[in-house]
Motif scaffolding. Structure first.
Motif, PDB file in Angstrom:
ATOM      1  N   UNK A 201     -11.146  14.017  -7.084  1.00 44.91           N
ATOM      2  CA  UNK A 201     -12.596  14.031  -7.307  1.00 44.91           C
ATOM      3  C   UNK A 201     -12.948  14.604  -8.683  1.00 44.91           C
ATOM      4  N   UNK A 202     -12.058  15.440  -9.235  1.00 42.22           N
ATOM      5  CA  UNK A 202     -12.300  15.989 -10.570  1.00 42.22           C
ATOM      6  C   UNK A 202     -12.141  14.928 -11.648  1.00 42.22           C
ATOM      7  N   UNK A 203     -11.271  13.953 -11.389  1.00 44.75           N
ATOM      8  CA  UNK A 203     -10.986  12.915 -12.377  1.00 44.75           C
ATOM      9  C   UNK A 203     -11.868  11.683 -12.219  1.00 44.75           C
ATOM     10  N   UNK A 204     -12.467  11.502 -11.061  1.00 45.35           N
ATOM     11  CA  UNK A 204     -13.294  10.320 -10.829  1.00 45.35           C
ATOM     12  C   UNK A 204     -14.633  10.470 -11.548  1.00 45.35           C
ATOM     13  N   UNK A 205     -15.061   9.475 -12.338  1.00 45.77           N
ATOM     14  CA  UNK A 205     -16.305   9.578 -13.113  1.00 45.77           C
ATOM     15  C   UNK A 205     -17.535   9.885 -12.256  1.00 45.77           C
ATOM     16  N   UNK A 206     -17.588   9.325 -11.059  1.00 44.44           N
ATOM     17  CA  UNK A 206     -18.786   9.491 -10.236  1.00 44.44           C
ATOM     18  C   UNK A 206     -18.885  10.865  -9.580  1.00 44.44           C
ATOM     19  N   UNK A 207     -17.813  11.639  -9.578  1.00 45.84           N
ATOM     20  CA  UNK A 207     -17.846  12.954  -8.927  1.00 45.84           C
ATOM     21  C   UNK A 207     -17.459  14.105  -9.854  1.00 45.84           C
ATOM     22  N   UNK A 208     -16.939  13.803 -11.017  1.00 49.09           N
ATOM     23  CA  UNK A 208     -16.439  14.845 -11.923  1.00 49.09           C
ATOM     24  C   UNK A 208     -17.525  15.844 -12.303  1.00 49.09           C
ATOM     25  N   UNK A 209     -18.775  15.374 -12.508  1.00 47.68           N
ATOM     26  CA  UNK A 209     -19.839  16.280 -12.929  1.00 47.68           C
ATOM     27  C   UNK A 209     -20.188  17.288 -11.842  1.00 47.68           C
ATOM     28  N   UNK A 210     -20.129  16.857 -10.594  1.00 47.62           N
ATOM     29  CA  UNK A 210     -20.414  17.766  -9.486  1.00 47.62           C
ATOM     30  C   UNK A 210     -19.368  18.868  -9.426  1.00 47.62           C
ATOM     31  N   UNK A 211     -18.100  18.500  -9.602  1.00 51.01           N
ATOM     32  CA  UNK A 211     -17.014  19.480  -9.580  1.00 51.01           C
ATOM     33  C   UNK A 211     -17.164  20.452 -10.743  1.00 51.01           C
ATOM     34  N   UNK A 212     -17.515  19.929 -11.904  1.00 46.63           N
ATOM     35  CA  UNK A 212     -17.680  20.776 -13.082  1.00 46.63           C
ATOM     36  C   UNK A 212     -18.793  21.791 -12.874  1.00 46.63           C
ATOM     37  N   UNK A 213     -19.902  21.354 -12.300  1.00 52.80           N
ATOM     38  CA  UNK A 213     -21.029  22.252 -12.059  1.00 52.80           C
ATOM     39  C   UNK A 213     -20.695  23.353 -11.055  1.00 52.80           C
ATOM     40  N   UNK A 214     -19.762  23.065 -10.153  1.00 53.87           N
ATOM     41  CA  UNK A 214     -19.432  24.019  -9.086  1.00 53.87           C
ATOM     42  C   UNK A 214     -18.210  24.869  -9.412  1.00 53.87           C
ATOM     43  N   UNK A 215     -17.685  24.778 -10.628  1.00 51.58           N
ATOM     44  CA  UNK A 215     -16.454  25.500 -10.975  1.00 51.58           C
ATOM     45  C   UNK A 215     -16.598  27.001 -10.780  1.00 51.58           C
ATOM     46  N   UNK A 216     -17.720  27.566 -11.217  1.00 55.31           N
ATOM     47  CA  UNK A 216     -17.891  29.014 -11.096  1.00 55.31           C
ATOM     48  C   UNK A 216     -17.999  29.441  -9.636  1.00 55.31           C
TER      49      UNK A 216
END
Length: 252
Positions: A201-216
């Motif tokens: 999900x981190x590498x998929x374009x459609x979900x990567x932004x969600x993972x990035x936002x939730x990193x913290x």
């Protein structure tokens, strides 16, 4: 239509004396209701609710399917018996114990229920299908009610508090059970499965932004393993609910 609804509302193996029946005259030897129920639980654990059938159970017991109907009228009756049997696995706090804090008892009951739901993934759909009025289920419900009453909540708030805590546990345990099934189907450990999914999900374009936002949030979650993460989330959520009950008691 009204008559059919009334029958459905009353339908339960625990009503009309059916649960006390140990078999009928002339029943096959070598069987009893306790054994049939025990094997049913084992099959449900191993193969799931969708694959469970009276024919499959009969094969496991090495009898004919018709033999089972000496002990239960329907498959639903047998599933109700299996459901209450696993409620008997719950370790309930001793109601006679002195000095036990209601908060600790509530956490213990909630944790026991969560573990039960994960251990028996078929429990959650059946708990929503039947009346849950067997002896083990009643003992659990009675103990939960006693503990919540000791919190000091007024009577009008008891059922709401029970719903808040145990519907949360029901949902949490059900989802965790589904996760465990996916892990088993994948033939991986829970940690390997989690890492594989998070990488995808981190590498998929459609979900990567969600993972990035939730990193913290994920970093602050804590825990080195999936089990630790699940335990920490559950404990924190349960603490929130306990604090909510305390706040409502203080409000009066």
């Amino acid at each position: 239509m009204v008559r059919e609804a009334a029958r459905s509302a009353r339908a339960s193996v625990w009503l009309d004396g059916k649960a006390r029946r140990g078999g009928r005259s002339g029943q096959p030897s070598g069987l009893d209701r306790e054994r049939i129920t025990s094997v049913s639980v084992r099959l449900l654990d191993a193969e799931g609710l969708a694959k469970f059938s009276m024919r499959r159970l009969a094969g496991e017991l090495n009898v004919t399917a018709m033999s089972l109907y000496w002990y239960v009228d329907t498959k639903d009756d047998l599933l109700e018996l299996a459901l209450d049997a696993v409620y008997g696995e719950l370790r309930l706090p001793d109601p006679e114990a002195d000095g036990e804090d209601w908060r600790d008892e509530l956490r213990s009951l909630a944790t026991e229920y969560r573990v039960l739901l994960v251990r028996h993934p078929w429990l959650s759909p059946l708990a929503g299908r039947y009346l849950n009025i067997g002896p083990n289920s009643r003992a659990f419900s009675r103990r939960v009610q006693q503990v919540i009453r000791r919190s000091g909540l007024p009577a009008r708030g008891v059922t709401g508090a029970i719903s808040a805590v145990f519907q949360f546990v029901y949902g949490y345990g059900t989802i965790q059970g589904h996760f465990a099934d996916r892990v088993a189907d994948a033939g991986m450990s829970a940690d390997d499965y989690f890492r594989t999914v998070m990488s995808a999900v981190s590498e998929a374009p459609q979900t990567a932004d969600v993972v990035e936002e939730a990193k913290d949030i994920m970093a602050a979650r804590g825990g080195d393993t999936v089990e630790e993460m699940l335990d920490r989330d559950f404990a924190f959520a349960l603490d929130l609910l306990v604090a909510g009950i305390e706040a409502m008691v203080a409000r009066g």
